[in-house]
Design a protein around this motif. Structure first.
Motif, short mmCIF file in Angstrom:
data_model
loop_
_atom_site.label_atom_id
_atom_site.label_comp_id
_atom_site.label_asym_id
_atom_site.label_seq_id
_atom_site.Cartn_x
_atom_site.Cartn_y
_atom_site.Cartn_z
N PRO A 161 -10.36 32.62 -7.61
CA PRO A 161 -11.39 31.68 -8.07
C PRO A 161 -12.32 31.23 -6.94
CG PRO A 161 -9.33 30.52 -7.72
CD PRO A 161 -9.03 31.98 -7.49
N ILE A 162 -13.48 30.72 -7.34
CA ILE A 162 -14.41 30.10 -6.39
C ILE A 162 -13.94 28.67 -6.17
CG2 ILE A 162 -16.78 29.25 -6.13
CD1 ILE A 162 -17.67 31.73 -7.75
N LEU A 163 -13.72 28.29 -4.92
CA LEU A 163 -13.25 26.95 -4.60
C LEU A 163 -14.43 26.00 -4.47
CD1 LEU A 163 -10.45 27.68 -1.96
CD2 LEU A 163 -10.28 27.61 -4.46
N ILE A 164 -14.36 24.88 -5.19
CA ILE A 164 -15.42 23.87 -5.16
C ILE A 164 -14.79 22.52 -4.84
CG2 ILE A 164 -17.22 22.69 -6.48
CD1 ILE A 164 -17.44 25.26 -8.18
N LYS A 165 -15.23 21.90 -3.76
CA LYS A 165 -14.68 20.61 -3.36
C LYS A 165 -15.09 19.53 -4.36
CE LYS A 165 -14.47 21.64 1.57
NZ LYS A 165 -14.94 21.26 2.93
N SER A 166 -14.11 18.73 -4.77
CA SER A 166 -14.37 17.72 -5.79
C SER A 166 -14.06 16.31 -5.27
CB SER A 166 -13.54 18.00 -7.04
OG SER A 166 -13.70 16.98 -7.99
N LYS A 167 -14.90 15.36 -5.63
CA LYS A 167 -14.68 13.95 -5.30
C LYS A 167 -14.10 13.20 -6.50
CE LYS A 167 -19.56 13.09 -6.34
NZ LYS A 167 -20.87 12.71 -5.78
N TYR A 168 -13.90 13.93 -7.59
CA TYR A 168 -13.39 13.31 -8.81
C TYR A 168 -11.88 13.50 -8.91
CZ TYR A 168 -18.35 13.69 -9.96
OH TYR A 168 -19.72 13.61 -9.92
N ASN A 169 -11.20 12.47 -9.40
CA ASN A 169 -9.76 12.55 -9.58
C ASN A 169 -9.41 12.97 -10.99
OD1 ASN A 169 -9.07 11.68 -6.94
ND2 ASN A 169 -9.51 9.57 -7.53
N LEU A 178 -20.29 19.35 -12.26
CA LEU A 178 -19.95 20.55 -11.49
C LEU A 178 -21.13 20.98 -10.63
CD1 LEU A 178 -17.90 22.79 -10.89
CD2 LEU A 178 -18.81 24.05 -12.87
N GLN A 179 -22.33 20.94 -11.22
CA GLN A 179 -23.53 21.32 -10.47
C GLN A 179 -23.73 20.40 -9.27
OE1 GLN A 179 -27.92 20.60 -11.56
NE2 GLN A 179 -27.48 22.60 -12.45
N GLN A 180 -23.51 19.10 -9.46
CA GLN A 180 -23.70 18.16 -8.37
C GLN A 180 -22.69 18.37 -7.25
OE1 GLN A 180 -26.39 16.04 -8.17
NE2 GLN A 180 -25.63 15.95 -6.05
N LEU A 181 -21.46 18.71 -7.62
CA LEU A 181 -20.44 19.01 -6.60
C LEU A 181 -20.88 20.19 -5.74
CD1 LEU A 181 -17.13 18.63 -8.64
CD2 LEU A 181 -18.00 17.08 -6.88
N ILE A 182 -21.45 21.19 -6.39
CA ILE A 182 -21.93 22.37 -5.66
C ILE A 182 -23.07 21.99 -4.73
CG2 ILE A 182 -23.16 24.56 -5.94
CD1 ILE A 182 -21.48 24.99 -8.50
N LEU A 183 -24.00 21.20 -5.22
CA LEU A 183 -25.16 20.80 -4.42
C LEU A 183 -24.75 19.89 -3.26
CD1 LEU A 183 -27.74 20.09 -7.26
CD2 LEU A 183 -27.65 22.09 -5.75
N ASP A 184 -23.68 19.13 -3.43
CA ASP A 184 -23.20 18.24 -2.36
C ASP A 184 -22.69 19.03 -1.16
OD1 ASP A 184 -23.83 15.98 -3.78
OD2 ASP A 184 -21.79 15.62 -4.52
N ASP A 185 -22.20 20.23 -1.40
CA ASP A 185 -21.71 21.07 -0.30
C ASP A 185 -22.17 22.50 -0.54
OD1 ASP A 185 -20.45 21.96 1.96
OD2 ASP A 185 -18.41 21.79 1.18
N LEU A 186 -23.49 22.66 -0.59
CA LEU A 186 -24.09 23.96 -0.92
C LEU A 186 -23.71 25.08 0.04
CD1 LEU A 186 -25.92 25.37 -2.95
CD2 LEU A 186 -27.87 24.70 -1.54
N ASN A 202 -32.31 24.39 -8.22
CA ASN A 202 -31.40 24.09 -9.31
C ASN A 202 -32.21 23.56 -10.49
OD1 ASN A 202 -31.66 21.58 -7.60
ND2 ASN A 202 -30.57 20.73 -9.38
N GLU A 203 -31.68 23.70 -11.69
CA GLU A 203 -32.42 23.33 -12.91
C GLU A 203 -33.80 24.00 -12.89
OE1 GLU A 203 -31.22 21.65 -15.51
OE2 GLU A 203 -29.29 21.58 -14.48
N TYR A 204 -33.78 25.29 -12.57
CA TYR A 204 -35.04 26.04 -12.45
C TYR A 204 -35.66 26.21 -13.83
CZ TYR A 204 -38.32 29.62 -10.90
OH TYR A 204 -39.46 30.32 -10.61
N LYS A 205 -36.87 25.68 -13.99
CA LYS A 205 -37.52 25.63 -15.31
C LYS A 205 -38.19 26.95 -15.65
CE LYS A 205 -40.94 22.87 -17.88
NZ LYS A 205 -41.88 21.72 -17.76
N ILE A 206 -37.86 27.45 -16.83
CA ILE A 206 -38.55 28.64 -17.34
C ILE A 206 -39.05 28.32 -18.74
CG2 ILE A 206 -37.21 30.26 -15.95
CD1 ILE A 206 -35.51 30.87 -18.37
N LEU A 217 -28.60 27.34 -11.44
CA LEU A 217 -28.89 27.62 -10.03
C LEU A 217 -29.61 28.96 -9.92
CD1 LEU A 217 -25.37 26.79 -8.54
CD2 LEU A 217 -27.39 25.35 -8.31
N LEU A 218 -30.67 28.98 -9.17
CA LEU A 218 -31.35 30.24 -8.88
C LEU A 218 -31.22 30.51 -7.39
CD1 LEU A 218 -33.04 32.60 -9.94
CD2 LEU A 218 -35.10 31.29 -9.37
N LEU A 219 -30.67 31.67 -7.06
CA LEU A 219 -30.44 32.07 -5.67
C LEU A 219 -31.17 33.37 -5.39
CD1 LEU A 219 -26.54 31.58 -5.62
CD2 LEU A 219 -28.29 29.84 -5.18
#
Length: 295
Positions: A161-169, A178-186, A202-206, A217-219
């Motif tokens: 799995p992709i590991l994502i650091k979480s501040k939520y218990n 989930l998106q905010q967690l990613i952006l916090d430690d991009l 992020n939230e790329y408008k089309i 997310l657009l990379l």
């Protein structure tokens, strides 16, 4: 042959060399410890395993600290590793190698060695990657490609799995969380995907006719020269997720991608994968990986 005197002379010469030519002391360290490891290995065949303790005591008494039984065993392991076919890389320090020697699989050692060199990783960064089981989270097909030195594709180095650091218990979170967690430690997230990924938005408008949609997310991957659409799902992968990301990928290809770019890749990051859904996905550029929240 007096193995002890040979070992002692190797270590003394190395200390002298490092004082005179400090710029290349790391290369001298590795060469010396290889030679010491070889001598210890040969001495052990003649005098048994207890000879290491004997040599350690004498070296410590005559040369000072740094020659514990553990260190001498590491030198013997280092020699054995090189004899198995691992090429010594003097871009790595002895501290790096001591950590690598704890690994049992030579292919795993080779993987982390190359990662350290390519990403210029320090000792602590190496420890973090090993602690996170980065190699073990690679697909078995990727590991085989690395062993056989075959061509690597974008998806090969995406961890699972992709590991994502979480501040939520809590385990249950929303896609926005989930998106905010990613952006916090991009930077950490991009490294979980592999090399060459750069953040576009992020939230790329089309806009399609009168409807607006937003790509999570657009990379862009500089190594493989393509845009990457990332969609986040906090549920099990569903067939409608495939259709959604295909639409976004086609939009990027038709409206954003330049003629010299390769076709867009799509990554669905979900709570739980569904092999049956992916089995009937006809687009090889769509990748599905699970995520795992960590502290």
């Amino acid at each position: 042959m007096n193995y002890y005197n040979e070992i002692k002379n190797e270590l003394i010469n190395n200390e002298i060399y490092k004082k005179v030519k400090d710029y290349s002391k790391n290369k001298s360290d590795l060469k010396t410890y290889y030679n010491v490891g070889r001598l210890i290995s040969e001495a052990g065949k003649h005098y048994g395993e207890s000879i290491i303790k004997n040599y350690s005591d004498k070296l410590t008494n005559e040369l000072g600290k740094g020659y514990t039984t553990t260190n001498l065993k590491y030198m013997r392991q280092f020699y054995n590793l090189i004899e198995k076919g691992h090429a010594v890389r003097d871009e790595l320090s002895w501290t790096h190698y001591r950590e690598l020697l704890k690994l049992k699989n030579i292919h795993e050692v080779d993987y982390y060695t190359n990662i350290c060199i390519n990403q210029n990783l320090g000792y602590r960064q190496l420890c973090e990657k090993i602690k996170n089981n980065e190699y073990k989270r690679l697909d078995d097909k990727t590991k085989l490609k690395l062993i056989n030195k075959e061509e690597i594709k974008t998806e090969d180095f995406i961890k699972n799995p992709i590991l994502i650091k979480s501040k939520y218990n809590k385990e249950k979170i929303t896609e926005k969380m989930l998106q905010q967690l990613i952006l916090d430690d991009l930077p950490s997230f991009l490294k979980e995907l592999g090399d060459g990924f750069c953040f576009v938005d992020n939230e790329y408008k089309i806009k399609m006719e009168n409807t607006c949609n937003y790509i999570d997310l657009l990379l862009f991957n500089t190594n493989f020269n393509h845009y990457t659409v990332v969609e986040l799902k906090t549920t099990e992968l569903k067939k409608e997720h495939i259709g959604q990301i295909q639409t976004y990928m086609h939009y990027i290809d038709e409206n954003i991608r330049k003629w010299h770019h390769d076709k867009t890749v799509g990554i669905i990051i979900c709570k739980k994968n569904n092999k049956y859904v992916m089995a009937y996905c006809s687009d090889p550029k769509i990748i599905s990986k699970e995520y795992e929240l960590t502290k």
